[in-house]
Structures are given as C-alpha cells and as structure tokens.
Design an enzyme around this catalytic site. Structure first.
Site, PDB file in Angstrom:
ATOM      1  N   HIS A 298      37.438  47.419  37.687  1.00  0.00           N
ATOM      2  CA  HIS A 298      38.306  46.786  38.675  1.00  0.00           C
ATOM      3  C   HIS A 298      38.190  45.263  38.584  1.00  0.00           C
ATOM      4  O   HIS A 298      37.358  44.738  37.874  1.00  0.00           O
ATOM      5  CB  HIS A 298      37.929  47.247  40.092  1.00  0.00           C
ATOM      6  N   ARG A 299      39.062  44.618  39.331  1.00  0.00           N
ATOM      7  CA  ARG A 299      38.967  43.179  39.588  1.00  0.00           C
ATOM      8  C   ARG A 299      39.163  43.014  41.081  1.00  0.00           C
ATOM      9  O   ARG A 299      39.258  44.010  41.809  1.00  0.00           O
ATOM     10  CB  ARG A 299      39.997  42.391  38.775  1.00  0.00           C
TER      11      ARG A 299
END
Length: 124
Positions: A45-46
C-alpha cells in the site's frame, strides 16, 4: 521517492548505541513493529498523508518501493539504516529473516481511510 539514511551510531568496547534524533522529518505519532514473519509479504500500500521511517532492528528484510516514477528495492540489514517512505511510496516488505524485527515510526495515528492499496498502473 523513498530515501535511505544512515543513523548516527557510537561504537566502543561496550557495544553500539544508535540514535534516532534530528533525522526523522516528522513528529512521531505511532510506532509499530513487525516480527515472526513467515515467507509472506507485508505492506502492499501507500498512504494519503502518512510518512514512515522503517528500521530493521534485528535480522533483515527487503522493502520494494514504487513512487510512480521509479521502482527500487532497499535491503534493511543493519539497525543503523533507516528507510524514509513518503505518502506516495507504494511499498511492500518481504524476505524477512526468521529473527527479523522491523520497527516503523509513523507521522499519523492509524486511519484505515489513509491507505491506498492499488499499485500504480497495476504494474506490480
């Protein structure tokens, strides 16, 4: 883009003392650590706003990073290496050694709405 920094370490006959001081570009609101990882990948993820600093306190792991312009792998294998991850850095952690302890300092408290799981352009 993610940035690897070396933490100041003092070494003498008594051992090592590594300092995390004046190098983290945010106020720390959350600390967590990952350990006991099998052959799984973590992360993936970011963020919308969270900045993170990752330090492998024991053992080693690899962090893949993609900021939508460059892909890079970072090996964290000593506790004096710190990887700064900006919100736009889509990352995953893998290749944990059996004894690995990865500590992460975060600029924000946990908020499920801050996570973006889709990789850039589905390249991952």
């Amino acid at each position: 883009m993610a940035q690897l920094i070396n933490l100041k370490t003092f070494t003498d006959k008594r051992g090592n003392l590594t300092v995390v001081e004046k190098v983290i570009p945010f106020d720390i609101k959350r600390i967590f650590y990952i350990y006991g990882v099998d052959d799984s990948e973590r992360g993936g993820h970011r963020h919308k706003k969270t900045i993170q600093a990752a330090i492998c306190l024991k053992g080693s792991c690899t962090i893949f990073n993609d900021d939508n312009s460059k892909e890079e792998n970072f090996v964290l294998d000593t506790p004096d290496k710190c990887l700064l991850l900006k919100p736009e850095d889509w990352h995953k952690m893998y290749d944990f050694t059996e004894d690995a302890i990865l500590m992460v300092l975060a600029s924000e408290f946990f908020d499920a709405e801050d996570y973006i799981y889709e990789p850039y352009n589905d390249r991952i």
